[in-house]
Structure formats: C-alpha cells, structure tokens
Design a protein around this motif. Structure first.
Motif, mmCIF file in Angstrom:
data_model
loop_
_atom_site.group_PDB
_atom_site.id
_atom_site.type_symbol
_atom_site.label_atom_id
_atom_site.label_comp_id
_atom_site.label_asym_id
_atom_site.label_seq_id
_atom_site.Cartn_x
_atom_site.Cartn_y
_atom_site.Cartn_z
ATOM 1 N N SER A 308 46.095 40.615 37.523
ATOM 2 C CA SER A 308 44.829 41.346 37.602
ATOM 3 C C SER A 308 44.318 41.585 36.195
ATOM 4 C CB SER A 308 44.994 42.669 38.355
ATOM 5 O OG SER A 308 45.968 43.496 37.750
ATOM 6 N N ALA A 309 43.068 41.984 36.090
ATOM 7 C CA ALA A 309 42.444 42.197 34.793
ATOM 8 C C ALA A 309 43.230 43.228 33.992
ATOM 9 C CB ALA A 309 41.003 42.656 34.972
ATOM 10 N N GLU A 310 43.260 43.053 32.685
ATOM 11 C CA GLU A 310 44.031 43.939 31.811
ATOM 12 C C GLU A 310 43.680 45.414 32.009
ATOM 13 O OE1 GLU A 310 45.134 41.280 27.875
ATOM 14 O OE2 GLU A 310 43.232 42.366 27.908
ATOM 15 N N VAL A 311 42.428 45.700 32.370
ATOM 16 C CA VAL A 311 41.997 47.103 32.505
ATOM 17 C C VAL A 311 42.755 47.837 33.606
ATOM 18 C CG1 VAL A 311 39.702 46.718 31.562
ATOM 19 C CG2 VAL A 311 40.082 46.415 34.023
ATOM 20 N N HIS A 312 43.416 47.106 34.492
ATOM 21 C CA HIS A 312 44.141 47.741 35.607
ATOM 22 C C HIS A 312 45.602 48.043 35.271
ATOM 23 C CE1 HIS A 312 40.698 47.194 38.144
ATOM 24 N NE2 HIS A 312 40.732 45.877 38.015
ATOM 25 N N ALA A 337 51.907 31.249 33.852
ATOM 26 C CA ALA A 337 51.145 32.284 34.552
ATOM 27 C C ALA A 337 49.709 31.839 34.785
ATOM 28 C CB ALA A 337 51.170 33.594 33.759
ATOM 29 N N ALA A 338 49.217 32.027 36.020
ATOM 30 C CA ALA A 338 47.850 31.664 36.387
ATOM 31 C C ALA A 338 46.844 32.537 35.641
ATOM 32 C CB ALA A 338 47.660 31.825 37.895
ATOM 33 N N ALA A 339 45.774 31.912 35.147
ATOM 34 C CA ALA A 339 44.805 32.606 34.296
ATOM 35 C C ALA A 339 43.701 33.306 35.067
ATOM 36 C CB ALA A 339 44.184 31.617 33.307
ATOM 37 N N GLY A 340 43.678 33.196 36.398
ATOM 38 C CA GLY A 340 42.676 33.893 37.189
ATOM 39 C C GLY A 340 41.626 32.965 37.767
ATOM 40 N N ASP A 341 40.948 33.445 38.814
ATOM 41 C CA ASP A 341 40.014 32.621 39.578
ATOM 42 C C ASP A 341 38.600 33.194 39.621
ATOM 43 O OD1 ASP A 341 42.258 31.155 40.143
ATOM 44 O OD2 ASP A 341 42.381 31.713 42.255
ATOM 45 N N ASN A 342 38.286 34.149 38.760
ATOM 46 C CA ASN A 342 36.991 34.829 38.842
ATOM 47 C C ASN A 342 36.199 34.768 37.541
ATOM 48 O OD1 ASN A 342 39.024 36.715 40.738
ATOM 49 N ND2 ASN A 342 37.095 36.117 41.676
ATOM 50 N N GLY A 343 36.337 33.671 36.834
ATOM 51 C CA GLY A 343 35.543 33.452 35.646
ATOM 52 C C GLY A 343 35.861 34.385 34.500
ATOM 53 N N SER A 344 34.924 34.468 33.572
ATOM 54 C CA SER A 344 35.176 35.204 32.335
ATOM 55 C C SER A 344 35.167 36.715 32.509
ATOM 56 C CB SER A 344 34.149 34.813 31.272
ATOM 57 O OG SER A 344 32.835 35.133 31.703
ATOM 58 N N ASP A 346 36.808 38.062 35.122
ATOM 59 C CA ASP A 346 38.007 38.278 35.940
ATOM 60 C C ASP A 346 37.705 39.153 37.150
ATOM 61 O OD1 ASP A 346 40.650 37.464 36.325
ATOM 62 O OD2 ASP A 346 41.443 39.365 35.597
ATOM 63 N N GLY A 347 36.476 39.060 37.656
ATOM 64 C CA GLY A 347 36.104 39.776 38.868
ATOM 65 C C GLY A 347 35.669 41.208 38.658
ATOM 66 N N GLU A 348 35.651 41.676 37.417
ATOM 67 C CA GLU A 348 35.233 43.049 37.147
ATOM 68 C C GLU A 348 33.701 43.127 37.108
ATOM 69 O OE1 GLU A 348 37.509 45.665 36.964
ATOM 70 O OE2 GLU A 348 38.671 43.982 37.749
ATOM 71 N N THR A 349 33.174 44.270 37.550
ATOM 72 C CA THR A 349 31.722 44.434 37.660
ATOM 73 C C THR A 349 31.174 45.456 36.665
ATOM 74 O OG1 THR A 349 32.067 46.086 39.417
ATOM 75 C CG2 THR A 349 31.707 43.797 40.101
ATOM 76 N N ASP A 350 31.944 45.680 35.588
ATOM 77 C CA ASP A 350 31.511 46.667 34.597
ATOM 78 C C ASP A 350 30.673 46.061 33.482
ATOM 79 O OD1 ASP A 350 33.431 45.208 33.325
ATOM 80 O OD2 ASP A 350 34.782 46.877 32.887
ATOM 81 N N SER A 352 31.565 43.767 31.413
ATOM 82 C CA SER A 352 32.359 43.295 30.281
ATOM 83 C C SER A 352 33.131 42.040 30.658
ATOM 84 C CB SER A 352 33.325 44.385 29.809
ATOM 85 O OG SER A 352 34.235 44.719 30.850
ATOM 86 N N GLN A 353 33.631 41.359 29.627
ATOM 87 C CA GLN A 353 34.459 40.178 29.835
ATOM 88 C C GLN A 353 35.924 40.607 29.875
ATOM 89 O OE1 GLN A 353 32.666 37.332 30.426
ATOM 90 N NE2 GLN A 353 30.962 38.757 30.127
ATOM 91 N N ASN A 354 36.699 39.999 30.762
ATOM 92 C CA ASN A 354 38.097 40.389 30.940
ATOM 93 C C ASN A 354 38.977 39.160 31.093
ATOM 94 O OD1 ASN A 354 38.018 43.551 31.606
ATOM 95 N ND2 ASN A 354 36.274 42.585 32.615
ATOM 96 N N VAL A 355 40.232 39.301 30.693
ATOM 97 C CA VAL A 355 41.224 38.260 30.962
ATOM 98 C C VAL A 355 42.285 38.819 31.897
ATOM 99 C CG1 VAL A 355 40.874 36.924 28.867
ATOM 100 C CG2 VAL A 355 42.472 38.843 28.850
ATOM 101 N N ASP A 356 42.964 37.898 32.563
ATOM 102 C CA ASP A 356 43.953 38.266 33.566
ATOM 103 C C ASP A 356 45.323 38.431 32.919
ATOM 104 O OD1 ASP A 356 43.596 38.370 36.641
ATOM 105 O OD2 ASP A 356 45.587 37.481 36.424
ATOM 106 N N PHE A 357 46.009 39.473 33.313
ATOM 107 C CA PHE A 357 47.386 39.710 32.892
ATOM 108 C C PHE A 357 48.281 39.495 34.108
ATOM 109 C CE2 PHE A 357 51.131 42.377 32.234
ATOM 110 C CZ PHE A 357 51.494 42.018 30.950
ATOM 111 N N PRO A 358 49.456 38.841 33.978
ATOM 112 C CA PRO A 358 50.209 38.603 32.744
ATOM 113 C C PRO A 358 49.933 37.300 31.996
ATOM 114 C CG PRO A 358 51.596 38.120 34.621
ATOM 115 C CD PRO A 358 50.298 38.639 35.177
#
Length: 522
Positions: A308-312, A337-344, A346-350, A352-358
């Motif tokens: 999930s996005a680092e913010v979580h 580790a998979a880098a995520g499926d929701n673009g730059s 990472d599915g967040e609606t705030d 901002s740009q996010n990357v997926d962790f781990p």
C-alpha cells in the motif's frame, strides 16, 4: 513526548485513524490481544550497508552468511530476551513464542493489560469496509527496555495491504490457447523474455508472502497438467494463526494462485513455500521474517505482491521491513516486490504522488509493469502499462526513504528512493493465463511481475550454484549498459514518463534472461 515519566516512546510508532474511520469506543477490557515485539540486533549495529552483500560485488564473491551464522551474529541476545520476558510477567502478559533469529517475541494478554503496558488506548473503529481494533498516537515502553525494543506490532489490527492484480475474464478458454486471447502463459513469457533454457529451478525454494485467500490443489494440478509440466511441490506455512482459506476468484485467491502458477511455471522443479499471514502490519512483517529466517525450506528468493502507499505505514513498520530485507541480503535472499497497479498516485486521492511499500524499500527489487504486444512476425513491442488511473504501473519517488547509494550513480536529481527497478508484462489485456477456483482467467498487474522475476532468479541460483542475492547494486552499477534488460522508452504512469535508461515507470526495463545470466556468470 513520553506517555508518563517512566515510559519512553517507541520511535516511529505513531498511528492515525484510517481515512474515513470513526471510533465506536474502547475495546472490551478483557479482549485478548496478541502482539509481536521486535528486538534490537545483538551486535549493536544494523546490517544495512555494512555487508559486501549490499554493494556492487559479484554474487560469487559476496560471502553470504548461513541462516545459522546470521542468527548467531545478529539475532536477539539472551539478556534482551530475558528483559522482555520480565516486562511481560510484570504486566501480566503471556509469552507465546520467542525467535532469537527473527528478533521477535510474541506476547498475549487482555486489552486492559496492553493499554497499561504500552501506554495506549485501544478502541474499536468503523470504516467504509469494516471494523478494526486501533489506536492513535505513539506506543511507549518502560525506560529500562526502551533501547531493546525496535517496534511493537499488533495492537492495531487494521487491514494494511492490498493485492496488486487485475482480472480480465475469459469464457473458460483452455489455458493452452492463451495466445488466441491476446494473453500469455508464464512459459510463453519466459521464452519471449529469453529466460535461459534447460533450467527448472531444481534445488531452489521460492518463498511467497500471502495475506489472505488460498490455494486449491486440484486447480494447481489441472493448471500445470495443461502446460505439460509436473505439479510443483507447494508447501503452506501458517504465520500468526493464518490459514490457507480459498474463497472465490474475485478475492485474494486470485493473488495466491497467480503467484504460485507464475513462479511455478517458470521454475517447475523449485519448491514453492507459501507463507500465509493476517493482513496487518504485524502479520505482514512476521511472514517476511519467518520466510527470511526459514531454516527448513530456505527460500533463496521471496516474492511479495501485496502493499500500500507509504502514507498508510508507520515509520517503525517501514524501518523493520527494510531491516528484514537487508538481513535477507546478508544471507543471499532476493526480495521481489510489486510496485503497484494504480499509477503514480498509487490510488491516493489527496492530489499527491505516492509509491507503494514495500516495493519502495531500498533492499527490495521493485517490479513495475509494461504492456506487451507480439506481432505476427514475432516482434515485441513494449510500452509502460497505463490503461487508466486505476490500472497502471506504480512508480515514482519515496517520501520516506532517501536516495540509496546505488541510485546516486544515475546522476539524476532524485527526491528519494526511485521505484521501480525492473519491469515485466502487467497489462491485463496482455496478461497471464492462470487458473483460479476452477476458472481459467487472464490476470495482470505488477502482482504477476514479482513472481515472474522470482522464478527467473531461482533459475539463476540453480545455474550459478550460489545465490544472486541483492541485485539492485549490480543493475545500477557493473551490469549497467550490458543489455541485460530491455529498455522501455514509451509511455507514462501519470506523473512519471518513460525515458532512455532508468525511469520511474519501468526501472531498467524487462529482462533478457540469458544475457543477465551470462553477465552474472562472468
């Protein structure tokens, strides 16, 4: 600040409520709670960056530690374990299990006892998708054990991660006819990506982390039979009481079966060890440390398709995951580790740009996604996977981890750890033919790329006779410019654009398996 005069805050433990959640009030005082305490390294130093295993050093020259050697040098000390045991007894907590190699101790007790021991107030929260037991603020521990405790996990049991796969349904077409549907079987992709022939992963173990769902043996048997392959040896390992519980293909079963079938079809003679754990930060971490330190199955590569996005994430969780990955590198274990499926975003609606962790952890091989098209003449065309905002490869720059030393060689002004490192086919329209819960499906997502790379690395480990281990420093260092990956220069995932060389959409690109093996052999 500390919760009281005798307690010290556990660094990075602060929690906020889940977005859209509200408190329903305190949990029942007698509710039973189980937690994991992560202890410090007995050597007094972190393994990150101190081993040749994290440098641009040829794998054959790295001098990996065995799991037994690592436990002896970097496990938890007997005195630290004794101190936590005394703490547990003082606060009426039961010691459930201790693993010195994993530097973990599992404690159980009532919510009231946990509140007092860790300076928290556990409450029941409701959010749009369910309920969870949670807390806000920091965790604290008595000052006399503060230096020992690196993290406390499990007080909060909110769902931590999501799967990284996308389903494209078929009319139950045979797997063997995948090409007719614009999709590929894993062996077909392995051939397109020039995986080295004549290897089957014999003698290797691929670890797979799962936080839900399950696998059906009948489906595995049917699937591999349809590919003309022997059914792989799949072992199920339960972590924190989780079980292999298949439900439906729309659930996490799709993730579990995709991971097993992709890795197993690439390396059919490898043992597949599946570590099932609860979908919490505690369960996720315990699954990883269990796999990394597994002295029975001894996985040489671990595939992770949840995140999930680092913010979580809490800072203590990200630090503990990254430390576990650095420990893995010291023992020659590769983390994909998979880098995520929701673009730059990472599915967040705030906004901002996010990357997926781990995937954003510096010691993980972040796996991004492409769209792969094969012409009638057999020519390959690959672009960045981007169908829509919620169907595109993850990628970007960490806001938590600084630029690792191996990425400074890029000579670019990165704002943080860049993700991903490599890529593979992930678009569901050019996805993977698999079987889930009695159905033949095509599934895409970066969830498929992590086990694809894990299978490839298992083949390398078989051929080389020693583990590849932490691949990132080599990709950014001595292997750069040797044609071991196919550069993807067209497309974007939103804010990030493909470019010549490394980019934050597909990293260095998709594998040329044989060239990569030859480079690692030289």
């Amino acid at each position: 600040m500390a919760s009281n005069s005798t307690h010290t805050i556990v660094a990075g433990s602060e929690r906020k409520p889940m977005r859209g959640a509200h408190s329903l009030g305190p949990v029942q005082p007698d509710q039973q709670v189980e937690i994991t305490i992560r202890l410090r390294d007995k050597s007094g130093s972190q393994t990150t960056g101190t081993h040749a295993t994290s440098a641009d050093t040829h794998p054959a020259a790295r001098g990996y530690m065995t799991r037994e050697e690592f436990a002896a040098a970097h496990g938890a000390s007997a005195s630290d374990i004794a101190a936590i045991k005394a703490f547990a007894e003082l606060h009426q907590l039961v010691l459930v299990a201790t693993d010195a190699a994993q530097r973990s101790m599992i404690l159980s007790g009532t919510a009231a006892a946990m509140n007092k021991a860790f300076g928290v107030t556990l409450e029941e929260y409701e959010h749009p998708d369910g309920t969870y037991r949670g807390r806000v603020g920091h965790v604290s521990v008595p000052a006399d054990i503060a230096a020992i405790v690196e993290g406390v996990f499990g007080l909060d049991d909110r769902p931590q991660a999501t799967t990284k796969f996308k389903i494209k349904r078929l009319a139950d077409a045979p797997v063997a006819h995948a090409a007719a549907n614009g999709s590929f079987t894993p062996p077909e992709l392995a051939k397109l990506y020039n995986f080295p022939p004549g290897l089957d992963g014999k003698g290797q173990c691929i670890g797979i982390i799962e936080l839900g769902g399950g696998t059906r043996p009948a489906d595995i048997k049917t699937y591999f039979s349809s590919l003309g392959l022997a059914t792989p040896n799949v072992k199920v390992i339960s972590v924190d009481h989780a079980k292999n519980r298949p439900t439906t293909s729309d659930s996490a079963d799709g993730e579990v079966m995709l991971d097993i079938e992709v890795a197993g079809a690439v390396a059919p003679k490898a043992t597949i060890a599946v570590y099932f754990a609860p979908n919490t930060d505690r369960g996720f971490l315990d699954a990883i440390t269990t796999a990394v330190h597994d002295k029975v199955n001894k996985p040489s590569v671990i595939s992770i398709s949840w995140g999930s996005a680092e913010v979580h994430w809490t800072a203590q969780a990200m630090a503990s995951f990254e430390q576990a990955f650095a420990d893995a590198a010291a023992m020659g274990v590769t983390i994909c580790a998979a880098a995520g499926d929701n673009g730059s975003t990472d599915g967040e609606t705030d906004g901002s740009q996010n990357v997926d962790f781990p995937a954003s952890a510096p010691h993980a091989l972040g796996c991004g996604g492409t769209k792969l098209v094969v012409s009638a003449t057999g020519a390959l065309t690959e672009t960045v996977w981007n169908e829509a905002a919620d169907s595109a490869t993850g990628g970007g720059f960490s806001t938590h981890f600084p630029v690792p030393s191996y990425q400074t060689a890029l000579g670019k002004a990165l704002t943080g750890r860049g993700v991903p490192d490599v890529a593979g086919d992930a678009d569901p329209t050019s996805g993977y033919a698999v079987r889930v819960d009695g159905k033949n499906l095509v599934i895409g997502g970066t969830s498929a790329v992590a086990p694809l790379w894990a299978g490839l690395i298992a083949l390398f480990n078989q051929k080389l006779g020693h583990p590849v281990g932490f691949l990132n420093p080599l990709l950014y260092g001595s292997l750069k410019g040797k044609g071991v990956t196919r550069d993807i220069t067209q497309g974007n995932n939103g804010a990030q654009k493909a470019a010549t060389g490394w980019d934050a959409c597909t990293g260095w690109g998709t594998p040329d398996g044989l060239k990569l093996l030859q480079a690692l052999s030289s």
